[in-house]
Write an enzyme that holds these catalytic residues in place. Structure first.
Site, mmCIF file in Angstrom:
data_model
loop_
_atom_site.group_PDB
_atom_site.id
_atom_site.type_symbol
_atom_site.label_atom_id
_atom_site.label_comp_id
_atom_site.label_asym_id
_atom_site.label_seq_id
_atom_site.Cartn_x
_atom_site.Cartn_y
_atom_site.Cartn_z
ATOM 1 N N ALA A 105 0.820 -1.211 0.000
ATOM 2 C CA ALA A 105 0.000 0.000 0.000
ATOM 3 C C ALA A 105 0.854 1.261 0.000
ATOM 4 O O ALA A 105 0.332 2.364 0.174
ATOM 5 C CB ALA A 105 -0.933 -0.010 1.203
ATOM 6 N N THR A 124 2.934 4.311 -1.579
ATOM 7 C CA THR A 124 2.654 5.138 -2.753
ATOM 8 C C THR A 124 3.943 5.666 -3.363
ATOM 9 O O THR A 124 5.007 5.599 -2.761
ATOM 10 C CB THR A 124 1.751 6.326 -2.391
ATOM 11 O OG1 THR A 124 2.447 7.187 -1.475
ATOM 12 C CG2 THR A 124 0.462 5.853 -1.741
ATOM 13 N N THR A 149 -6.439 1.635 -0.101
ATOM 14 C CA THR A 149 -7.020 0.357 0.295
ATOM 15 C C THR A 149 -8.416 0.496 0.903
ATOM 16 O O THR A 149 -8.915 -0.437 1.521
ATOM 17 C CB THR A 149 -6.104 -0.354 1.313
ATOM 18 O OG1 THR A 149 -5.848 0.530 2.416
ATOM 19 C CG2 THR A 149 -4.785 -0.758 0.666
ATOM 20 N N TYR A 179 -2.690 1.989 -4.339
ATOM 21 C CA TYR A 179 -2.333 3.217 -3.644
ATOM 22 C C TYR A 179 -3.401 3.622 -2.629
ATOM 23 O O TYR A 179 -3.199 4.552 -1.853
ATOM 24 C CB TYR A 179 -2.134 4.348 -4.647
ATOM 25 C CG TYR A 179 -0.893 4.207 -5.496
ATOM 26 C CD1 TYR A 179 0.300 3.783 -4.937
ATOM 27 C CD2 TYR A 179 -0.912 4.511 -6.852
ATOM 28 C CE1 TYR A 179 1.444 3.665 -5.703
ATOM 29 C CE2 TYR A 179 0.227 4.397 -7.631
ATOM 30 C CZ TYR A 179 1.408 3.976 -7.054
ATOM 31 O OH TYR A 179 2.534 3.859 -7.816
ATOM 32 N N LYS A 236 1.870 15.704 2.755
ATOM 33 C CA LYS A 236 1.951 14.731 1.659
ATOM 34 C C LYS A 236 2.876 15.251 0.576
ATOM 35 O O LYS A 236 2.724 16.374 0.095
ATOM 36 C CB LYS A 236 0.567 14.438 1.086
ATOM 37 C CG LYS A 236 0.577 13.327 0.036
ATOM 38 C CD LYS A 236 -0.822 12.894 -0.317
ATOM 39 C CE LYS A 236 -0.837 11.807 -1.386
ATOM 40 N NZ LYS A 236 -0.131 10.584 -0.955
ATOM 41 N N HIS A 296 -5.184 16.612 0.056
ATOM 42 C CA HIS A 296 -4.534 15.897 1.154
ATOM 43 C C HIS A 296 -3.869 16.877 2.115
ATOM 44 O O HIS A 296 -3.745 18.061 1.814
ATOM 45 C CB HIS A 296 -3.495 14.906 0.620
ATOM 46 C CG HIS A 296 -4.091 13.669 0.032
ATOM 47 N ND1 HIS A 296 -4.520 13.612 -1.280
ATOM 48 C CD2 HIS A 296 -4.347 12.443 0.565
ATOM 49 C CE1 HIS A 296 -5.011 12.400 -1.523
ATOM 50 N NE2 HIS A 296 -4.918 11.678 -0.418
ATOM 51 N N THR A 328 -3.933 7.646 -5.590
ATOM 52 C CA THR A 328 -5.349 7.343 -5.795
ATOM 53 C C THR A 328 -5.915 8.115 -6.977
ATOM 54 O O THR A 328 -6.705 7.581 -7.767
ATOM 55 C CB THR A 328 -6.151 7.660 -4.525
ATOM 56 O OG1 THR A 328 -5.613 6.915 -3.434
ATOM 57 C CG2 THR A 328 -7.614 7.311 -4.706
#
Length: 249
Positions: free
Chosen positions: A77, A79, A104, A102, A137, A133, A144
């Site tokens: 998972a 990225t 879940t 990317y 980040k 986000h 996603t």
């Protein structure tokens, strides 16, 4: 199910918390550079049925080697992978089951299914993907958002456009606008906008906490643990959840 958590940042900690709440056995935590937990995968000497990975792309070679050598399924998972790294994951999946996504969350799995059905019906609508986000980040657009873009590209002949500042021209019908917002503590918000003449349609997913990703990662682990070698994704998670729902009904 004996789970190894690879990467013990914010997401790794939440996976451990949710796993304990669900009665899932976390047998090992691998956190490079940590004094509190196992530092490398090579040091793991406890039973492991599946690995849940929320680390970083630099650790991918060791992760794939660990899974192949010990024949252990992987839920990846993390990225920010390059196309070459994604190809390495696909190659490794010929030997072991690998779930790679990317995002879940079940909600994103459902959103992708909705796009598969809706996009072919939206000729004449301009499509834009907007993601938001938290301020920390690093990658943009989010993995996603890229996942949603690929789902749209599979159903319509469009090309992602990542900036328009330098483009002095009207929007083309074949464009797929990609937009990123960074700020505050936003967990994750993804909107697919269909703009037509005199009307708009929006599909939107908002993560209200990171637990949604931990729940999805654990569901993915349970989904692939007894599967044959292969590359699994959100569609498989959606199918499994739908199957369970139908059984309950």
């Amino acid at each position: 199910m004996n789970v190894l958590i690879h990467g013990f940042g914010a997401m790794g900690r939440i996976v451990e918390e949710v796993a304990h709440a669900q009665g899932v056995n976390v047998t090992a935590i691998v956190s490079p550079g940590s004094d509190e937990h196992t530092a490398t995968l090579n040091e793991v000497d406890v039973p492991v049925d599946v690995v849940i990975d929320f680390s970083n792309p630099a650790l991918l070679p060791d992760l794939l080697a660990f899974g192949r050598e010990r024949n252990i399924p992987l839920v990846i998972a993390t990225t920010g992978f390059t196309p070459e790294e994604l190809a390495e994951i696909e190659t490794a999946s010929q030997e072991i089951p690998i779930f790679q996504s990317y995002n879940t969350s079940y909600g994103i799995a459902l959103l992708k299914q909705l796009l598969d059905q809706l996009v072919p019906l939206t000729l004449g609508y301009d499509i834009e993907v907007i993601e938001a986000h938290h301020r920390k980040k690093v990658d943009a657009p989010s993995g996603t958002a890229e996942l949603l873009a690929r789902a749209i590209e599979a159903k319509r002949d469009v090309t992602p456009i990542y900036e328009r500042t330098s483009r002095r021209e009207a929007r083309g019908a074949e464009e797929l606008g990609m937009h990123s917002i960074r700020g505050g503590t936003i967990f994750g918000e993804h909107t697919v906008l269909f703009a037509g003449d005199d009307e708009m349609i929006e599909l939107k997913h908002t993560a209200l906490s990171k637990r949604v990703f931990a729940n999805g990662a654990l569901a993915a682990a349970a989904t692939i643990i007894d599967r044959p070698a292969g590359l699994y994704n959100l569609s498989n998670l959606y199918e499994e959840a739908t199957h369970v729902t139908h059984k309950r009904l």
